[in-house]
Design an enzyme around this catalytic site. Structure first.
Site, short mmCIF file in Angstrom:
data_model
loop_
_atom_site.label_atom_id
_atom_site.label_comp_id
_atom_site.label_asym_id
_atom_site.label_seq_id
_atom_site.Cartn_x
_atom_site.Cartn_y
_atom_site.Cartn_z
CB SER A 140 -6.02 7.83 3.28
OG SER A 140 -6.04 8.62 2.26
CG LEU A 192 3.17 3.86 3.02
CD1 LEU A 192 1.79 4.66 3.35
CD2 LEU A 192 4.27 4.67 2.63
CE1 TYR A 212 -7.48 3.49 0.57
CE2 TYR A 212 -7.62 6.01 0.18
CZ TYR A 212 -6.81 4.85 0.56
OH TYR A 212 -5.62 4.76 1.07
CB SER A 214 4.09 -3.98 -0.72
OG SER A 214 4.32 -2.85 -1.70
CG ASP A 258 2.09 -8.23 2.81
OD1 ASP A 258 2.35 -7.16 2.80
OD2 ASP A 258 1.17 -8.80 1.79
N1 LIG Z 1 0.74 5.21 -0.87
C1 LIG Z 1 0.06 6.35 -0.66
O1 LIG Z 1 0.06 7.44 -1.18
C2 LIG Z 1 -0.94 6.31 0.62
C3 LIG Z 1 -1.60 7.18 0.86
C4 LIG Z 1 -2.81 7.21 1.97
C5 LIG Z 1 -2.94 6.08 2.57
N2 LIG Z 1 -2.26 5.00 2.15
C6 LIG Z 1 -2.57 3.69 2.92
O2 LIG Z 1 -1.24 3.21 3.28
C7 LIG Z 1 -1.35 1.50 3.29
C8 LIG Z 1 -0.08 1.19 2.69
O3 LIG Z 1 -0.20 1.47 1.34
P1 LIG Z 1 0.98 1.33 0.09
O4 LIG Z 1 1.06 2.46 -0.72
O5 LIG Z 1 2.25 0.82 0.82
O6 LIG Z 1 0.36 -0.02 -0.56
P2 LIG Z 1 0.97 -1.38 -1.26
O7 LIG Z 1 -0.13 -1.81 -2.09
O8 LIG Z 1 2.26 -0.99 -1.55
O9 LIG Z 1 1.29 -2.31 0.07
C9 LIG Z 1 0.16 -2.89 0.81
C10 LIG Z 1 0.37 -4.22 1.38
O10 LIG Z 1 -0.73 -4.59 1.97
C11 LIG Z 1 -0.97 -6.00 1.79
N3 LIG Z 1 -2.43 -6.34 1.84
C12 LIG Z 1 -3.29 -6.07 1.32
N4 LIG Z 1 -4.55 -6.64 1.54
C13 LIG Z 1 -4.12 -7.44 2.48
C14 LIG Z 1 -4.86 -8.49 3.43
N5 LIG Z 1 -6.17 -8.68 3.19
N6 LIG Z 1 -4.20 -8.88 4.39
C15 LIG Z 1 -2.89 -8.68 4.42
N7 LIG Z 1 -2.18 -8.13 3.77
C16 LIG Z 1 -2.80 -7.20 2.68
C17 LIG Z 1 -0.44 -6.11 0.23
O11 LIG Z 1 -0.16 -7.55 -0.17
C18 LIG Z 1 0.62 -5.20 0.30
O12 LIG Z 1 1.99 -5.72 0.51
C19 LIG Z 1 -2.74 1.34 2.87
O13 LIG Z 1 -3.47 1.16 3.94
C20 LIG Z 1 -3.27 2.59 2.11
O14 LIG Z 1 -4.59 2.91 1.89
C21 LIG Z 1 -1.18 4.90 1.30
#
Ligand SMILES: NC(=O)c1ccc[n+]([C@@H]2O[C@H](COP(=O)([O-])OP(=O)(O)OC[C@H]3O[C@@H](n4cnc5c(N)ncnc54)[C@H](O)[C@@H]3O)[C@@H](O)[C@H]2O)c1
Length: 254
Positions: A147, A17, A160, A15, A36
């Protein structure tokens, strides 16, 4: 490192990023394993890019080790780890009724985001250190995901921010630790990106968040994260660094 032909692991690759990074790696010719918790999503992405899906929970050493072994069996040992899996959370330390926040909630976020990152790093690095060195003595590269909340966390973001601050804090010592093995470590600290996580927010909230970004005043595109992650993999002189990718955003208190 030349990404072409390398085996790469992408945690959270099902999913947002992680998905964008898995796609970019595949476009650049890597053999991609999508790791995942959500196997259906991992399969969807893997099928689309000609990669493989490996179910895993990054907080569970056995499950992660099995996923790394499964990927190695099909693609050969990985030299690239894109560690992107993570969870968000918001909770005030004192609730409206005056009760303290449950400790388990804090521990859960730190467990997934910080300890999960260390878990993936240690298991990947131990395998990677056994490989033959490439040009410059390089054996592998890891990219972690923090982040901007590691630096300017908002109200309710203690867990967080602490978890992502921990990822920031271990980047340099891990790069120093692994220098003798030719394994690099960098972290990306994203600002606000348009991912399924973000799309759960109401449209007006998303628009107001986008407007808070100096330039460009829009949410980041997952492809922009993926480009930076892949640049880090290719640029051997990038090591031990945390890079904000945020359009000059500095988060307000709330
Ligand atoms: N989207 C943003 O604006 C943003 C900003 C700063 C940081 N981040 C960080 O970027 C990363 C990705 O975020 P995103 O927005 O793409 O989130 P998302 O929820 O779209 O994707 C996260 C993925 O991680 C998987 N996941 C969660 N827990 C897990 C585990 N224990 N073991 C294996 N897989 C697991 C989920 O199933 C999901 O597919 C995260 O670490 C998030 O904290 C995102």
């Amino acid at each position: 490192m030349n990404i072409q032909g390398q085996a790469a692991l992408v945690t959270g690759g099902g999913s947002g990023l992680g998905e964008a990074t898995a796609r970019e790696l595949a476009r650049l010719g890597a053999k991609v394993a999508v790791l995942d918790l959500d196997l259906a999503q991992a399969h969807r992405v893997a099928a689309d890019i000609g990669g493989i899906a490996c179910p895993c929970d990054i907080t569970d050493s056995d499950s992660l080790q099995a996923a790394i072994a499964q990927a190695a069996e099909q693609h050969g040992p990985a030299r690239i780890l894109m560690h992107i899996a993570g969870i968000g959370a918001a909770k005030r330390i004192i609730a409206r009724d005056g009760s303290p926040a449950p400790l388990e909630d804090f521990a859960r976020v730190v467990n997934v985001n910080l300890i999960g990152t260390y878990n993936a790093a240690r298991l990947f690095a131990a395998e990677c250190a056994k490989l033959l060195a490439l040009e410059d003595g390089e054996r592998g590269v890891m990219v972690f995901t923090a982040s901007v909340a590691a630096f300017d966390g908002q109200v309710g973001q203690q867990a967080y921010s602490a978890s992502k601050g921990g990822v920031v804090g271990m980047t340099l010592p891990m790069a120093r630790d692994l220098a003798q093995h030719g394994i690099r470590v960098c972290t990306i600290a994203p600002g606000l990106f348009s991912t399924p996580l973000m799309k759960t927010l109401p449209e007006p909230v998303q628009a107001s968040l986008a407007a808070s970004i100096p330039f460009p005043a829009r949410l980041g595109k997952p492809e922009e994260f993926a480009q930076l992650a892949c640049h880090i993999a290719t640029n051997t002189h990038l090591n031990g660094e945390v890079i904000r990718l945020d359009g000059a955003l500095r988060m307000a208190p709330r």
